[in-house]
Write a protein that holds these residues in place. Structure first.
Motif, short mmCIF file in Angstrom:
data_model
loop_
_atom_site.label_atom_id
_atom_site.label_comp_id
_atom_site.label_asym_id
_atom_site.label_seq_id
_atom_site.Cartn_x
_atom_site.Cartn_y
_atom_site.Cartn_z
N MET A 78 0.81 -1.22 0.00
CA MET A 78 0.00 0.00 0.00
C MET A 78 0.85 1.27 0.00
O MET A 78 0.46 2.28 -0.59
CB MET A 78 -0.97 -0.03 1.18
CG MET A 78 -2.02 -1.12 1.03
SD MET A 78 -3.34 -1.04 2.26
CE MET A 78 -2.49 -1.62 3.72
N LEU A 79 2.00 1.23 0.66
CA LEU A 79 2.92 2.37 0.59
C LEU A 79 3.22 2.74 -0.86
O LEU A 79 3.23 3.92 -1.23
CB LEU A 79 4.25 2.01 1.27
CG LEU A 79 4.47 2.30 2.74
CD1 LEU A 79 5.83 1.76 3.15
CD2 LEU A 79 4.39 3.79 3.03
N CYS A 80 3.47 1.71 -1.66
CA CYS A 80 3.92 1.92 -3.03
C CYS A 80 2.80 2.35 -3.96
O CYS A 80 3.06 2.80 -5.08
CB CYS A 80 4.59 0.65 -3.56
SG CYS A 80 5.99 0.13 -2.56
N LYS A 81 1.56 2.21 -3.51
CA LYS A 81 0.42 2.66 -4.31
C LYS A 81 -0.01 4.07 -3.92
O LYS A 81 -0.98 4.59 -4.45
CB LYS A 81 -0.75 1.67 -4.17
CG LYS A 81 -1.75 1.75 -5.32
CD LYS A 81 -2.81 0.67 -5.21
CE LYS A 81 -3.68 0.67 -6.46
NZ LYS A 81 -4.58 1.82 -6.54
N GLY A 82 0.72 4.68 -3.00
CA GLY A 82 0.45 6.05 -2.64
C GLY A 82 -0.49 6.23 -1.47
O GLY A 82 -0.97 7.34 -1.22
N ILE A 83 -0.75 5.17 -0.71
CA ILE A 83 -1.66 5.25 0.43
C ILE A 83 -0.91 5.82 1.63
O ILE A 83 0.23 5.43 1.92
CB ILE A 83 -2.26 3.87 0.75
CG1 ILE A 83 -3.19 3.44 -0.40
CG2 ILE A 83 -2.98 3.86 2.07
CD1 ILE A 83 -3.71 2.03 -0.28
#
Length: 327
Positions: free
Chosen positions: A73-78
């Motif tokens: 999720m970090l890498c999806k911009g969350i």
């Protein structure tokens, strides 16, 4: 699919962030600052980073439970501060502090977590079917472990996705362990990807410790799905350095995993592999790497401050019941 220098640096930055966030979660669990439990991702951070970094905001993502999906999720911009607040039982959590490790970020097309292994296979078929009908190039990234492919719904989902040519990527993070059971005990073939052959589905097997290899395979599958080429199966062979979740024995079958096994695994640490690549190819200097680490630590400090200063969730019974029954 060859990566550009900019993509390699973006992946490295996200890998460092994911690694530091996992360390933070482990530390807070040991300090008694999390409610529920935590499944540490040490050793297995590269698959989530490689699979998720180049997804678009409108793409559906079903994260793996390892690391509680934070690496994905970090890498999806969350913004993970709302997820840490959830883990801390705070009103500002993504589910208002009601769920411990469950999540919901619908604005990012990340909808849910369940305690049932393989729960995600049924929803991803629906998301894939909707994406195909919309015909806007949306893809579905479905991340799960090797153990989940013993579920009947996994085979149903693969069959339906291949029959209907849905833009679903079945991303298997194979760490060789289903809690205490080994993949050798649970599967008759060495490669979980062999399951895709029976459905006529293309498959790729990659080194799950190499974030760049994972990203190359993921980009290939993403592009294929966006262009109407149907589903792809990716098996990222990774490692689980820790016990399944903090506090349980670190067993392989009935035996504790040996120091020799742990030492051999840690020679394949994802940060080490990625750092050797970016330094060896002169893409980053050591000073730039140190700066990336400091930025990740500053991000974590802000996230922890938000969670710690947020009010404790104390919902009245009426509000809890309103979340159970539909009006």
């Amino acid at each position: 699919m060859a990566l550009t220098n900019e993509q390699i640096i973006a992946l490295y930055r996200n890998l460092v962030r994911a690694d530091e966030f996992n360390k933070m979660m482990y530390r807070r669990m040991m300090q008694g600052k999390l409610i529920g439990f935590y499944h540490p991702a040490e050793g297995a951070i590269a698959p989530g980073v490689g699979a998720s970094t180049f997804l678009k905001k409108d793409d559906n993502l079903s994260p793996h439970h390892r690391g509680h999906g934070i690496t994905h999720m970090l890498c999806k911009g969350i913004d993970i501060k709302y997820y840490l607040a959830e883990h801390t039982g705070k009103e500002t959590g993504c589910c208002k502090g009601r769920s411990a490790f469950h999540f919901s970020f619908p604005e990012h097309k990340v909808y849910m977590m369940s305690g049932f292994i393989g729960y995600n296979f049924a929803p991803v078929v629906g998301w894939g079917f909707a994406a195909k009908r919309r015909a806007q190039g949306q893809v579905v990234m479905n991340c799960s472990g090797d153990g989940s492919y013993g579920q009947g719904r996994a085979h149903e989902a693969m069959l339906m996705s291949q029959n209907w040519q849905l833009p679903v990527i079945f991303f298997c993070e194979n760490n060789g362990m289903s809690i205490f059971s080994t993949a050798q005990e649970m599967h008759p073939q060495e490669n979980i990807a062999s399951l895709a052959d029976g459905f006529g589905m293309p498959s790729l097997i990659v080194d799950g410790q190499d974030v760049f290899a994972v990203a190359e395979a993921s980009l290939q599958a993403i592009e294929r799905a966006r262009n109407g080429g149907g589903p792809t199966f990716i098996e990222a062979k990774t490692l689980r350095f820790n016990e399944h979740d903090i506090g349980t024995p670190d067993l392989s079958g009935w035996e504790e995993r040996s120091e020799e096994e742990h030492h051999a695994m840690r020679e394949r640490e994802p940060i080490r592999i990625a750092t050797e690549r970016v330094l060896g190819d002169s893409l980053l200097t050591q000073n730039e790497i140190d700066q990336i680490v400091q930025e990740a630590l500053a991000e974590i400090e802000a996230v922890e401050q938000f969670a710690d200063e947020s009010p404790i969730a104390r919902p009245p019974v009426e509000e809890l019941m309103a979340g159970v029954f539909a009006d």
